[in-house]
Structure formats: structure tokens, C-alpha cells
Design a protein around this motif. Structure first.
Motif, PDB file in Angstrom:
ATOM      1  N   ASP A 144      15.766  34.590  37.735  1.00 20.62           N
ATOM      2  CA  ASP A 144      14.363  33.992  37.753  1.00 20.62           C
ATOM      3  C   ASP A 144      13.484  34.819  38.848  1.00 20.62           C
ATOM      4  O   ASP A 144      13.876  34.907  39.930  1.00 20.62           O
ATOM      5  CB  ASP A 144      14.779  32.563  38.487  1.00 20.62           C
ATOM      6  N   ARG A 146      10.531  34.227  39.927  1.00 17.52           N
ATOM      7  CA  ARG A 146       9.495  33.175  40.587  1.00 17.52           C
ATOM      8  C   ARG A 146      10.136  32.998  42.185  1.00 17.52           C
ATOM      9  O   ARG A 146      11.041  33.351  42.449  1.00 17.52           O
ATOM     10  CB  ARG A 146       9.207  31.897  39.875  1.00 17.52           C
ATOM     11  N   GLU A 150       9.158  27.344  43.499  1.00 24.53           N
ATOM     12  CA  GLU A 150       9.033  27.116  41.970  1.00 24.53           C
ATOM     13  C   GLU A 150      10.245  26.999  41.252  1.00 24.53           C
ATOM     14  O   GLU A 150      10.688  25.858  40.483  1.00 24.53           O
ATOM     15  CB  GLU A 150       8.528  28.272  41.273  1.00 24.53           C
ATOM     16  N   THR A 155      14.909  25.549  36.347  1.00 26.52           N
ATOM     17  CA  THR A 155      15.057  26.715  36.150  1.00 26.52           C
ATOM     18  C   THR A 155      15.968  26.858  35.026  1.00 26.52           C
ATOM     19  O   THR A 155      16.722  25.612  34.628  1.00 26.52           O
ATOM     20  CB  THR A 155      15.800  27.574  37.342  1.00 26.52           C
ATOM     21  N   CYS A 190       9.751  34.190  34.032  1.00 27.81           N
ATOM     22  CA  CYS A 190       8.715  33.734  35.007  1.00 27.81           C
ATOM     23  C   CYS A 190       7.866  32.536  34.555  1.00 27.81           C
ATOM     24  O   CYS A 190       8.131  32.420  33.321  1.00 27.81           O
ATOM     25  CB  CYS A 190       7.912  34.854  35.647  1.00 27.81           C
ATOM     26  N   THR A 191       6.932  32.104  34.990  1.00 28.73           N
ATOM     27  CA  THR A 191       6.017  30.783  34.482  1.00 28.73           C
ATOM     28  C   THR A 191       5.484  31.290  33.209  1.00 28.73           C
ATOM     29  O   THR A 191       5.621  30.507  32.155  1.00 28.73           O
ATOM     30  CB  THR A 191       5.137  30.482  35.652  1.00 28.73           C
ATOM     31  N   ILE A 218       8.224  30.710  30.870  1.00 28.58           N
ATOM     32  CA  ILE A 218       8.826  29.258  30.740  1.00 28.58           C
ATOM     33  C   ILE A 218       7.946  28.532  30.046  1.00 28.58           C
ATOM     34  O   ILE A 218       8.081  27.521  29.046  1.00 28.58           O
ATOM     35  CB  ILE A 218       9.193  28.651  32.100  1.00 28.58           C
ATOM     36  N   LEU A 219       6.707  28.615  30.109  1.00 28.19           N
ATOM     37  CA  LEU A 219       5.461  27.586  29.405  1.00 28.19           C
ATOM     38  C   LEU A 219       5.647  27.894  27.903  1.00 28.19           C
ATOM     39  O   LEU A 219       5.734  26.658  27.144  1.00 28.19           O
ATOM     40  CB  LEU A 219       4.198  27.877  29.667  1.00 28.19           C
ATOM     41  N   PHE A 232      16.724  25.010  29.709  1.00 33.09           N
ATOM     42  CA  PHE A 232      15.766  24.860  31.120  1.00 33.09           C
ATOM     43  C   PHE A 232      15.882  23.334  31.583  1.00 33.09           C
ATOM     44  O   PHE A 232      15.805  22.457  30.839  1.00 33.09           O
ATOM     45  CB  PHE A 232      14.300  25.228  30.769  1.00 33.09           C
ATOM     46  N   GLU A 235      11.642  20.956  35.765  1.00 31.54           N
ATOM     47  CA  GLU A 235      10.183  20.925  35.129  1.00 31.54           C
ATOM     48  C   GLU A 235       9.507  22.448  35.643  1.00 31.54           C
ATOM     49  O   GLU A 235      10.372  22.937  36.666  1.00 31.54           O
ATOM     50  CB  GLU A 235       9.408  19.851  35.889  1.00 31.54           C
ATOM     51  N   CYS A 236       8.341  22.762  35.243  1.00 36.11           N
ATOM     52  CA  CYS A 236       8.065  24.110  35.396  1.00 36.11           C
ATOM     53  C   CYS A 236       6.696  23.823  36.271  1.00 36.11           C
ATOM     54  O   CYS A 236       5.871  23.000  35.936  1.00 36.11           O
ATOM     55  CB  CYS A 236       7.595  24.673  34.250  1.00 36.11           C
ATOM     56  N   SER A 244       3.269  20.180  37.778  1.00 38.21           N
ATOM     57  CA  SER A 244       4.271  20.575  36.761  1.00 38.21           C
ATOM     58  C   SER A 244       4.142  20.223  35.442  1.00 38.21           C
ATOM     59  O   SER A 244       3.414  19.142  35.363  1.00 38.21           O
ATOM     60  CB  SER A 244       5.639  20.259  37.564  1.00 38.21           C
TER      61      SER A 244
END
Length: 340
Positions: A144, A146, A150, A155, A190-191, A218-219, A232, A235-236, A244
Motif C-alpha cells: 500500500d 498511501r 489513509e 486497505t 493507491c487511492t 482503489i476508487l 478491500f 473505507e477509502c 471517505s
């Protein structure tokens, strides 16, 4: 240009997250026309321009965001340089941002490693629907990229946490914990994908042979992969007032501590050290931050009683209107005294 990924026209705000590593030596001259375009259409958020590209997230009416996409990718001063940018759209019921900022920086994501050049080399992109199969392999090291706050919200299962406070520390983590002779296959996420562009380029420059990263971050995974199949957990974290998101990019449960800006879970908000707007378990003992936060909360409460905004462009407008009204009252008083 991407089509909207979550067609929900009943939501008043459309959110655009965009990044692209591109040759923008004229970044400084691009700043003003980009800022003016956004401000003229009520778009708010932050866009970062650098010689290496663009990065940021903004929101506005669907019509305004669609116009911005055309400006960035077709009709504006960028020409075709941002063609193929990574773009993600989502929707919100309330404004995610308070003001519009266009910032000039040396890098669109700061690593301070010139050898990491995504325009020259990056790792292998992995589509979200193929991600589970990759990370379940025993010969893949999953990292990860991030920062620690985060990762704390959520994760991927089995992912290593570098425990970094900023992305520039990632180089030290690699030097101390990863070995290209031992870790033959490294997968990173990452995000939204941008940090992994730099991180994968950096690992390749350090001799790692097979480097993979999650395309769209992740999004995109949360948007694409059914929740029942997701690997996952949690939450992101996102860098706006939503704090998030969860699967389907639905609004998450996290909030921000107004003293230290650390994301808070529902359990954090039940902790004895949590005081809304003032402190949380992550900053307990920091008297200076608590005092500043308490004053900020007091001003917010006063603004709420007045029916005015305390933060953002609306707050600036409200403050200007109050100043003007105060001047008008003073002038009226002066004239009345003069007549007397």
C-alpha cells in the motif's frame, strides 16, 4: 475524455478526479486561464499544475464539470497534451469543496526522486477485475503506497503498510524493506493511481523486475468490483469533505478531526478523548491544537447562529457583505450626527 462512471443526474454536484503525467513546460502560463475558467462556472476544488503534468479533484454542476473536461482535453490551451488522462467521476449531494485553487508545484505528486519518471517507464497496469487474481498469488508482494492515516481507514487484505507520514518517505521504506533480488514481483496500489505511477517507476529504476499497479486505484476498484468479491476491507480516504467512500463510491462513515485533520472512524468518535471540533484520540495532549480548534468551533457556532458561512468562498462573501453593511451603518450614523 471519459464518460461519467456513475450516472446519477439527480445529485446536484458532479466530482471529477483527474491526473496525467504530461509535458507541461508552460504550466505557469496555464494557471490563470484554468483558474478563471473554473471560477466563472462555480467549480471548486484543487488542481495542481507542474512541468510533469496535472493532478486534482474538483466539483460543480454536471454542466460545469462537462465543460471543464472539454476545456482540459480538447478546446482549451492544453491542446491534446492531456489526452488519455486518468479521469474518474462521481456524484455528491453536498459540495465536497469550499473554494477553488490552482496551484503550481515542482511535481504533481511529490517523491523528490528524479529517477522516477512515469513518462519514461512505469509498471504494468492491472485492471480492477484482474486485481484479485494477482494479489492472491503467493509470489507477489503487495504494498500500500498511501500514508498511515489513509491505510488506517481501509486497505487490501495481506497488504504491507509502509507506515509513512508523507510519500517522500516511500524511498526509505523501499531501501529498508524491499529487495529486488528477493521480491521478484511487487504489486502496489493507491487511492486513484497517481502515486503508483511514481512508485512503480521508482522501483523499476532500483532494479525491481516485475512491478504491477492497480489501474485507477482503489476508487476504480470500489466502483468496478462487486462488494461480494471485494478484497478491500474498510473505507477509502479521499481528500475532500466526503472524507471517505465505500463500495460503489458511496459516502463513507469517516469524519475529520478539526484539530489534527486525522480521519475518524465511528469508534474513534465514541472514544473518551473525542470532543467534536476540538480533539480526538490521535491528537490528545496537543493543547495548542485543541485551543485553536476550540476557537474555530466557537466561530463556526457564531456563524451558524447568524445563518452565515464560516469557511470557503461563501464565507468570504458573507464577510465582505458584513463589512459593507457595517460601513453603511457607520455612514448613516455619521450623516445623522452631522444633521443634528
Amino acid at each position: 475524455m471519459s464518460d461519467p462512471t456513475l450516472p446519477q443526474p439527480h445529485h446536484p454536484y458532479k466530482v471529477m478526479a483527474v491526473y496525467k503525467f504530461a509535458d507541461l513546460p508552460d504550466a505557469e502560463t496555464l494557471k490563470t486561464p484554468l483558474a478563471q475558467f473554473c471560477c466563472n462556472r462555480g467549480i471548486k476544488g484543487t488542481l495542481i499544475l507542474a512541468p510533469e503534468g496535472i493532478n486534482g479533484t474538483v466539483s460543480g454542476t454536471p454542466e460545469a464539470i462537462d465543460a471543464l473536461a472539454d476545456f482540459l482535453f480538447a478546446s482549451g490551451p492544453f491542446g491534446t497534451r492531456l489526452t488519455g488522462a486518468e479521469v474518474k467521476y462521481s456524484f455528491a449531494d453536498t459540495a465536497p469543496f469550499l473554494r477553488m485553487k490552482v496551484r503550481l508545484k515542482p511535481e504533481i505528486v511529490t517523491l523528490r526522486a528524479p529517477e522516477a519518471n512515469p513518462s519514461q517507464q512505469v509498471g504494468t497496469y492491472v485492471e480492477p477485475e484482474n486485481w484479485n487474481a494477482l494479489i492472491e498469488r503467493n509470489d507477489v508482494v503487495l504494498v500500500d503506497t498511501r500514508n498511515d492515516y489513509e491505510v488506517g481507514l481501509g486497505t487490501f487484505q495481506r497488504a504491507l503498510d509502509p507506515k509513512t507520514e508523507s510519500f517522500v518517505e516511500f524511498k526509505d521504506y523501499v531501501a529498508k524493506n524491499l529487495d529486488p533480488a528477493r521480491d521478484r514481483r511487487v504489486a502496489m496500489f493507491c487511492t486513484g493511481g497517481i502515486r503508483c505511477e511514481k512508485a512503480s517507476s521508482y522501483l523499476l529504476s532500483q532494479g525491481f523486475e516485475e512491478v504491477f499497479h492497480l489501474k485507477g486505484g482503489i476508487l476504480k476498484y470500489l466502483e468496478t468490483v462487486p462488494e461480494a468479491e471485494s478484497r478491500f476491507a474498510g473505507e477509502c480516504f479521499v481528500f475532500d469533505e466526503r472524507v471517505s467512500v465505500g463500495h460503489g463510491l458511496e459516502l463513507g462513515t469517516a469524519t475529520l478531526c478539526r484539530a489534527c485533520r486525522h480521519p475518524l472512524t465511528p469508534d474513534d468518535r465514541q472514544h473518551a478523548d473525542y470532543h467534536e471540533g476540538i480533539s480526538c484520540p490521535h491528537c490528545v495532549g496537543d493543547a495548542a491544537k485543541h485551543a485553536a480548534a476550540a476557537e474555530r468551533q466557537h466561530q463556526m457556532d457564531l456563524a451558524k447562529k447568524r445563518g452565515a458561512s464560516h469557511l470557503g468562498d461563501d464565507a468570504m462573501t458573507d464577510a465582505a457583505e458584513r463589512r459593507q453593511a457595517k460601513k453603511a451603518r457607520a455612514e448613516q450614523s455619521r450623516l445623522a450626527n452631522k444633521l443634528d
